[in-house]
Design an enzyme around this catalytic site. Structure first.
Site, mmCIF file in Angstrom:
data_model
loop_
_atom_site.group_PDB
_atom_site.id
_atom_site.type_symbol
_atom_site.label_atom_id
_atom_site.label_comp_id
_atom_site.label_asym_id
_atom_site.label_seq_id
_atom_site.Cartn_x
_atom_site.Cartn_y
_atom_site.Cartn_z
ATOM 1 C CG ASP A 84 14.843 29.930 34.598
ATOM 2 O OD1 ASP A 84 14.721 31.137 34.868
ATOM 3 O OD2 ASP A 84 15.708 29.202 35.118
ATOM 4 C CG HIS A 108 12.481 37.596 38.556
ATOM 5 N ND1 HIS A 108 12.294 37.512 37.191
ATOM 6 C CD2 HIS A 108 13.127 36.470 38.910
ATOM 7 C CE1 HIS A 108 12.813 36.380 36.757
ATOM 8 N NE2 HIS A 108 13.319 35.722 37.770
HETATM 9 O O1 TEU Z 1 17.915 33.773 35.458
HETATM 10 C C1 TEU Z 1 19.030 33.443 34.724
HETATM 11 C C2 TEU Z 1 20.174 34.373 34.688
HETATM 12 O O2 TEU Z 1 21.133 34.117 34.017
HETATM 13 C C3 TEU Z 1 20.222 35.598 35.480
HETATM 14 O O3 TEU Z 1 19.568 36.646 35.152
HETATM 15 C C4 TEU Z 1 20.816 35.343 36.814
HETATM 16 O O4 TEU Z 1 19.862 34.818 37.668
HETATM 17 C C5 TEU Z 1 21.439 36.500 37.495
HETATM 18 O O5 TEU Z 1 20.477 37.400 37.892
HETATM 19 C C6 TEU Z 1 22.497 37.157 36.714
HETATM 20 O O6 TEU Z 1 23.127 38.046 37.518
HETATM 21 C C7 TEU Z 1 16.921 32.825 35.626
HETATM 22 C C8 TEU Z 1 15.860 33.348 36.557
HETATM 23 O O7 TEU Z 1 15.242 34.467 35.970
HETATM 24 C C9 TEU Z 1 16.476 33.634 37.891
HETATM 25 O O8 TEU Z 1 15.588 34.227 38.786
HETATM 26 C C10 TEU Z 1 16.964 32.310 38.434
HETATM 27 O O9 TEU Z 1 17.657 32.525 39.644
HETATM 28 C C11 TEU Z 1 17.881 31.592 37.466
HETATM 29 O O10 TEU Z 1 17.403 31.592 36.133
HETATM 30 C C12 TEU Z 1 17.995 30.150 37.857
HETATM 31 O O11 TEU Z 1 16.780 29.503 37.664
#
Ligand code: TEU
Ligand code: CA
Length: 559
Positions: free
Chosen positions: A199, A329
């Site tokens: 992540d 997601h």
């Molecule tokens: O996502 C990181 C990210 O930068 C994104 O895609 C962000 O969550 C957002 O959707 C941008 O509009 C990761 C994970 O995939 C996400 O689900 C988490 O919320 C985030 O990190 C924090 O852990």
């Protein structure tokens, strides 16, 4: 270019909360996943990426972890998880786990200690700073709205949180923290997992001094990405992680990396550098955003999509490796975003699937994509659960008085809950996802779109995916072949060729409702065998000129 199992694999992402509920509490769980492994085996995928199942207070649905070695109660027990891995391996499926180590939950034992006092042994596991002139240490904006800093009165300092206030950033400058992470990774590797999806892993190295970002006129906070994306020590950390945790295990790694460009991606994924196998880049999912960010809607233009994919296909042709995804997601459903989720839902879902599986790289299918699941439009903000969406709505509509309808429209187009509505298994209440009340409402189209119906219909999106996945196994050209663009300026057709060991494959994709004509460049012989297509088509023929039907996709191998 070496051959590797993870290049030949097709990955399927499970977002456990929404996949399958086994006990009627409305929340997907591990036993629910186990009950659907035969379904996934039938689809033909090789690897499951499981979004977080660790203990978490669920401020961000598991991406805020309070115990990296424990399973979330709502999802089951460690014994359930052990059985999941076992049942997967028995079926020849591999498991990659989500590694969320840019931040933890504020309820993690490390943070509970850290906030107690400035000399607590865990203080430097997180990033604490004094305020500046009565306000936050710098002007960085959280990815989930507002300041990226939260004041804590116990010690009169602020801590950094690039995501929610309950997701404090870990301090990678601290070697003790890094050792804790590596040891936790080995805990899971020794249990027998097959890799990690990491992540926001390119956020872990922050620029020294945490300087202010440039804020547009009149704005209090500004995106500070320049100071934490692909930061100064990121490659050192990833190489250290490889050496101390990953080396010695035959596993795959994919780093989620917002803001990564091709040149950096080469450094992250070149095989002799020992960092990660591939990255999730974000260029193609930012094309329909304006200067105001993701909620500032712009049309998605096929030509921009084509330019972007071509740049990445060519850029990582000799060094590194691409991941291929059109949704996950965090992103809207791909058929709603790049296709037509109304009259051409099935055709365009299959066309996009053809695209995903005929590029060079490792394809990632997000749960429900194989059914052609679509975006959802809830009328009330109260039906939404995603923290990013809810914080944004509060900031824009409640605090700044922006137009409710306009903001709801942007949520309908871009909100993360589009991808998070429960999987539609059959036509019964709540789509057969749960016998209770689902944690997030099911998309009302579950009676027409569901797995039971799709499995019974030989022309469904599901069976098309099954065929594509099988073809990829039989045709190494789909995995390893080089990529050349055809008709680079056409505004509706995206076409390319792939080349491998003397063979040539031609891919034609009509990204429109019209009937444009594909023209084969004259250097090619034009007699060809059809490998797959999403309409009824002759098995072989002359492809010098091909009039394509709406959202038609055809893949040929030249004779
Ligand atoms: O996502 C990181 C990210 O930068 C994104 O895609 C962000 O969550 C957002 O959707 C941008 O509009 C990761 C994970 O995939 C996400 O689900 C988490 O919320 C985030 O990190 C924090 O852990
Ligand atoms: Ca459950």
């Amino acid at each position: 270019m070496t051959k590797q199992w993870w290049k030949e694999a097709v990955v399927y992402q499970i977002y456990p909360r929404s996949f399958k509920d086994s006990n009627g509490d409305g929340i997907g769980d591990i036993n629910g996943i186990i009950s659907k492994l035969d379904y996934l085996k039938e689809l033909g995928i090789d690897v499951i990426w499981l979004s977080p199942v660790y203990q978490s207070p669920n401020d961000d649905n598991g991406y805020d972890i309070s115990d990296y070695r424990g399973i979330m109660d709502e999802f089951g027990t460690m014994a359930d998880w052990d059985r999941l891995l076992d049942e997967m391996h028995k079926r020849g499926l591999k498991l990659i786990m989500d590694l969320v180590v840019n931040h933890s939950s504020d309820e993690h034992a490390w943070f509970v200690e850290s906030r107690k006092s400035k000399d607590n042994p865990y203080r430097d596991y997180y990033i604490w700073r004094d305020g500046k002139d009565g306000r936050e240490p710098n002007n960085w904006e959280s990815c989930f709205s507002g300041s990226a800093w939260k004041y804590d009165d116990a010690t009169d300092q602020y801590f950094l949180h690039l995501f929610s206030q309950k997701q404090p950033d870990l301090n990678w400058e601290n070697p003790k923290l890094r050792e804790e992470v590596y040891s936790m990774m080995k805990f899971w590797l020794d249990k027998g997992i097959d890799g990690f999806r990491m992540d926001v892993i390119n956020f872990i190295s922050k620029v020294d001094g945490l300087p202010d970002a440039e804020a547009p006129e009149g704005r209090k906070y500004a995106p500070g990405g320049d100071y934490y994306m692909n930061g100064p020590k990121i490659h050192d950390y990833l190489q250290e992680m490889h050496e101390k945790a990953l080396s010695g295990y035959n596993v795959m790694t994919v780093g989620e990396m917002p803001g990564v460009n091709v040149e950096e991606a080469k450094l992250y994924t070149a095989e002799d550098r020992n960092e990660v196998n591939m990255v999730f880049q974000f260029e193609h999912v930012d094309l329909d955003s304006g200067p105001g960010g993701k909620w500032d809607l712009r049309p998605m233009k096929m030509s921009a999509l084509r330019d972007s994919f071509t740049k990445w296909q060519k850029g990582l042709e000799h060094e590194g490796w691409n991941s291929l995804y059109l949704n996950n997601h965090d992103q809207p459903r791909m058929v709603s975003r790049f296709g037509n989720d109304k009259e051409y839902r099935v055709e365009s879902a299959k066309m996009l699937a053809t695209f995903l599986h005929t590029l060079k790289g490792t394809p990632y299918i997000y749960q429900g994509e194989e059914l052609g699941m679509t975006n959802v439009q809830f009328d009330s903000i109260n039906d939404y659960e995603d923290i990013e969406t809810l914080n944004m709505y509060r900031e824009k509509v409640i605090e700044n008085g922006e137009d409710h309808e306009k903001v709801m429209n942007s949520i309908h187009v871009k909100g993360r809950d589009n991808a998070r509505t429960p999987i539609q298994w059959d036509e019964t209440e709540h789509g057969g996802f749960t016998t209770g009340e689902p944690w997030l409402k099911v998309n009302p189209n579950y009676k027409e779109i569901n797995a039971k119906q799709a499995m019974a219909d030989p022309h469904s999106v599901f069976h098309y995916y099954r065929k594509l996945i099988a073809l990829r196994k039989e045709n190494p050209i789909m995995v390893y072949g080089s990529y050349e663009l055809i008709m680079p300026d056409h505004d509706k057709i995206y076409a390319y060729s792939r080349h491998f060991e003397g063979e040539t494959m031609i891919v034609m994709l009509n990204f429109s409702e019209g009937t444009p004509v594909f023209e084969l460049p004259s250097e090619y012989e034009s007699m060809a065998d059809l490998l797959i297509g999403n309409y009824d088509t002759e098995a072989e023929g002359d492809i010098r000129e091909v009039k394509l039907r709406p959202y038609e996709a055809r893949v040929y191998v030249l004779k």
